[in-house]
Scaffold this motif. Structure first.
Motif, PDB file in Angstrom:
ATOM      1  N   ILE A  90      -2.711  15.223   3.773  1.00 38.71           N
ATOM      2  CA  ILE A  90      -3.594  15.202   2.566  1.00 38.71           C
ATOM      3  C   ILE A  90      -3.406  13.762   2.044  1.00 38.71           C
ATOM      4  O   ILE A  90      -2.171  13.392   1.760  1.00 38.71           O
ATOM      5  CB  ILE A  90      -3.276  16.079   1.600  1.00 38.71           C
ATOM      6  CG1 ILE A  90      -3.866  17.679   2.270  1.00 38.71           C
ATOM      7  CG2 ILE A  90      -4.299  16.048   0.180  1.00 38.71           C
ATOM      8  CD1 ILE A  90      -3.192  18.712   1.244  1.00 38.71           C
ATOM      9  N   LEU A  91      -4.665  12.964   1.419  1.00 38.47           N
ATOM     10  CA  LEU A  91      -4.227  11.586   0.878  1.00 38.47           C
ATOM     11  C   LEU A  91      -5.213  11.325  -0.365  1.00 38.47           C
ATOM     12  O   LEU A  91      -6.366  11.783  -0.275  1.00 38.47           O
ATOM     13  CB  LEU A  91      -4.309  10.480   2.042  1.00 38.47           C
ATOM     14  CG  LEU A  91      -4.178   9.054   1.241  1.00 38.47           C
ATOM     15  CD1 LEU A  91      -2.932   9.005   0.940  1.00 38.47           C
ATOM     16  CD2 LEU A  91      -4.588   8.171   2.342  1.00 38.47           C
ATOM     17  N   PHE A  92      -4.390  11.414  -1.436  1.00 36.72           N
ATOM     18  CA  PHE A  92      -5.340  11.172  -2.732  1.00 36.72           C
ATOM     19  C   PHE A  92      -5.432   9.609  -2.879  1.00 36.72           C
ATOM     20  O   PHE A  92      -4.334   9.075  -2.814  1.00 36.72           O
ATOM     21  CB  PHE A  92      -4.471  11.811  -3.687  1.00 36.72           C
ATOM     22  CG  PHE A  92      -4.531  13.278  -3.805  1.00 36.72           C
ATOM     23  CD1 PHE A  92      -5.511  14.114  -3.739  1.00 36.72           C
ATOM     24  CD2 PHE A  92      -3.088  13.865  -3.714  1.00 36.72           C
ATOM     25  CE1 PHE A  92      -5.413  15.435  -3.520  1.00 36.72           C
ATOM     26  CE2 PHE A  92      -3.034  15.085  -3.835  1.00 36.72           C
ATOM     27  CZ  PHE A  92      -3.954  15.977  -3.754  1.00 36.72           C
ATOM     28  N   ARG A 128       1.662  17.343   4.845  1.00 38.15           N
ATOM     29  CA  ARG A 128       2.052  16.449   4.231  1.00 38.15           C
ATOM     30  C   ARG A 128       0.765  15.963   3.301  1.00 38.15           C
ATOM     31  O   ARG A 128      -0.132  16.013   3.416  1.00 38.15           O
ATOM     32  CB  ARG A 128       2.278  14.755   5.343  1.00 38.15           C
ATOM     33  CG  ARG A 128       3.167  15.318   6.182  1.00 38.15           C
ATOM     34  CD  ARG A 128       3.503  14.162   7.079  1.00 38.15           C
ATOM     35  NE  ARG A 128       2.312  13.973   7.925  1.00 38.15           N
ATOM     36  CZ  ARG A 128       1.508  13.011   7.982  1.00 38.15           C
ATOM     37  NH1 ARG A 128       1.756  11.918   7.249  1.00 38.15           N
ATOM     38  NH2 ARG A 128       0.668  12.910   8.904  1.00 38.15           N
ATOM     39  N   VAL A 129       1.448  15.395   2.084  1.00 40.46           N
ATOM     40  CA  VAL A 129       0.662  14.821   0.796  1.00 40.46           C
ATOM     41  C   VAL A 129       1.015  13.586   0.188  1.00 40.46           C
ATOM     42  O   VAL A 129       2.284  13.679  -0.138  1.00 40.46           O
ATOM     43  CB  VAL A 129       0.709  16.274  -0.211  1.00 40.46           C
ATOM     44  CG1 VAL A 129      -0.217  15.941  -1.452  1.00 40.46           C
ATOM     45  CG2 VAL A 129       0.324  17.486   0.328  1.00 40.46           C
ATOM     46  N   ASN A 130       0.326  12.732   0.143  1.00 44.52           N
ATOM     47  CA  ASN A 130       0.559  11.305  -0.397  1.00 44.52           C
ATOM     48  C   ASN A 130      -0.433  10.901  -1.219  1.00 44.52           C
ATOM     49  O   ASN A 130      -1.530  11.459  -1.210  1.00 44.52           O
ATOM     50  CB  ASN A 130       0.925  10.215   0.818  1.00 44.52           C
ATOM     51  CG  ASN A 130       2.186  10.681   1.590  1.00 44.52           C
ATOM     52  OD1 ASN A 130       3.300  10.748   0.991  1.00 44.52           O
ATOM     53  ND2 ASN A 130       2.187  11.301   2.754  1.00 44.52           N
ATOM     54  N   LEU A 148      -0.688   6.584   6.780  1.00 50.61           N
ATOM     55  CA  LEU A 148      -0.030   7.491   6.093  1.00 50.61           C
ATOM     56  C   LEU A 148      -0.667   8.935   6.557  1.00 50.61           C
ATOM     57  O   LEU A 148      -0.003   9.998   6.444  1.00 50.61           O
ATOM     58  CB  LEU A 148      -0.618   7.638   4.547  1.00 50.61           C
ATOM     59  CG  LEU A 148       0.316   6.295   3.851  1.00 50.61           C
ATOM     60  CD1 LEU A 148      -0.070   6.234   2.343  1.00 50.61           C
ATOM     61  CD2 LEU A 148       2.019   6.815   3.712  1.00 50.61           C
ATOM     62  N   VAL A 149      -1.885   9.106   7.277  1.00 45.27           N
ATOM     63  CA  VAL A 149      -2.203  10.213   7.805  1.00 45.27           C
ATOM     64  C   VAL A 149      -2.012  10.450   9.158  1.00 45.27           C
ATOM     65  O   VAL A 149      -2.493  11.425   9.699  1.00 45.27           O
ATOM     66  CB  VAL A 149      -3.799  10.455   7.411  1.00 45.27           C
ATOM     67  CG1 VAL A 149      -4.039  10.639   6.004  1.00 45.27           C
ATOM     68  CG2 VAL A 149      -4.843   9.417   8.136  1.00 45.27           C
ATOM     69  N   SER A 150      -1.259   9.430   9.815  1.00 44.42           N
ATOM     70  CA  SER A 150      -1.159   9.222  11.177  1.00 44.42           C
ATOM     71  C   SER A 150       0.305   9.937  11.497  1.00 44.42           C
ATOM     72  O   SER A 150       1.278  10.181  10.574  1.00 44.42           O
ATOM     73  CB  SER A 150      -1.156   8.027  11.914  1.00 44.42           C
ATOM     74  OG  SER A 150       0.210   7.341  11.281  1.00 44.42           O
ATOM     75  N   VAL A 160       4.202   8.485  -3.692  1.00 49.99           N
ATOM     76  CA  VAL A 160       3.354   7.833  -4.597  1.00 49.99           C
ATOM     77  C   VAL A 160       3.286   6.209  -4.377  1.00 49.99           C
ATOM     78  O   VAL A 160       4.427   5.680  -4.854  1.00 49.99           O
ATOM     79  CB  VAL A 160       3.198   8.172  -5.910  1.00 49.99           C
ATOM     80  CG1 VAL A 160       2.167   7.708  -6.698  1.00 49.99           C
ATOM     81  CG2 VAL A 160       3.087   9.894  -6.244  1.00 49.99           C
ATOM     82  N   MET A 161       2.285   5.663  -3.588  1.00 48.30           N
ATOM     83  CA  MET A 161       2.230   4.212  -3.387  1.00 48.30           C
ATOM     84  C   MET A 161       1.285   3.330  -4.126  1.00 48.30           C
ATOM     85  O   MET A 161       0.080   3.607  -4.466  1.00 48.30           O
ATOM     86  CB  MET A 161       2.299   3.924  -2.066  1.00 48.30           C
ATOM     87  CG  MET A 161       3.243   4.589  -1.133  1.00 48.30           C
ATOM     88  SD  MET A 161       2.842   4.373   0.553  1.00 48.30           S
ATOM     89  CE  MET A 161       3.970   5.485   1.335  1.00 48.30           C
TER      90      MET A 161
END
Length: 167
Positions: A90-92, A128-130, A148-150, A160-161
């Motif tokens: 998961i990527l926000f 994974r959540v970032n 990040l999703v790989s 949190v970037m």
């Protein structure tokens, strides 16, 4: 290094051509519905208003778009992953908290804590959540999102970037 995401299905909620392009360039199949391995949520920025000018309805709408919808979407995605017995990513993506006003700051501040909490809670399920907080919508964002999703970021969760390309 290409093909990081070969065989992965990604659903992007929101608009960011750079992220869509980077995921596809790394081999992900972009899907609109159905099962997926990757869920990216890009919140539209709310109109900028000073805190003393915000109505309660505007405040709630910003929190709904910037936090509630993200949590509910992530919860649904995680449930699908668990039902399949697979992990996922998961990527926000959104603007940094200081960029768009008090309502956005509240939503993004809470999103940072949500990202860290879900990252820990769901790690045992391989989910994974970032988050990436930026006003950039270019190749740097797209490439960071693809990373990040790989599986190359298999141990990155709860992060949190930010990307700041201003001179």
């Amino acid at each position: 290094m290409s093909g990081w995401l070969n065989g992965k299905r990604a659903r992007i909620e929101g608009e960011c051509p750079a992220i869509a392009s980077a995921l596809a360039a790394q081999g992900a199949s972009l899907v609109d519905v159905g099962d997926c391995d990757i869920w990216v949520h890009i919140a539209p920025p709310p109109p900028i208003k000073l805190a003393h000018e915000l109505t309660h309805a505007e405040w709630r709408a910003s929190l709904d778009a910037g936090l509630d919808r993200r949590f509910l979407g992530a919860k649904d995605f995680a449930g699908q992953c668990r039902a399949r017995g697979t992990g996922g990513a998961i990527l926000f993506v959104g603007a940094p908290e200081q960029a768009l006003g008090a309502d956005q700051a509240a939503a993004v501040g809470a999103l940072g804590n949500l990202t860290k909490t879900l990252g820990v809670e769901w790690a045992r399920d391989g989910i994974r959540v970032n988050s990436v907080l930026t006003r950039d919508a270019g190749d740097t964002l797209g490439n960071l999102a693809a990373y990040l999703v790989s599986d190359y970021a298999a141990y990155v969760t709860g992060a949190v970037m930010g990307i700041d390309l201003d001179d």
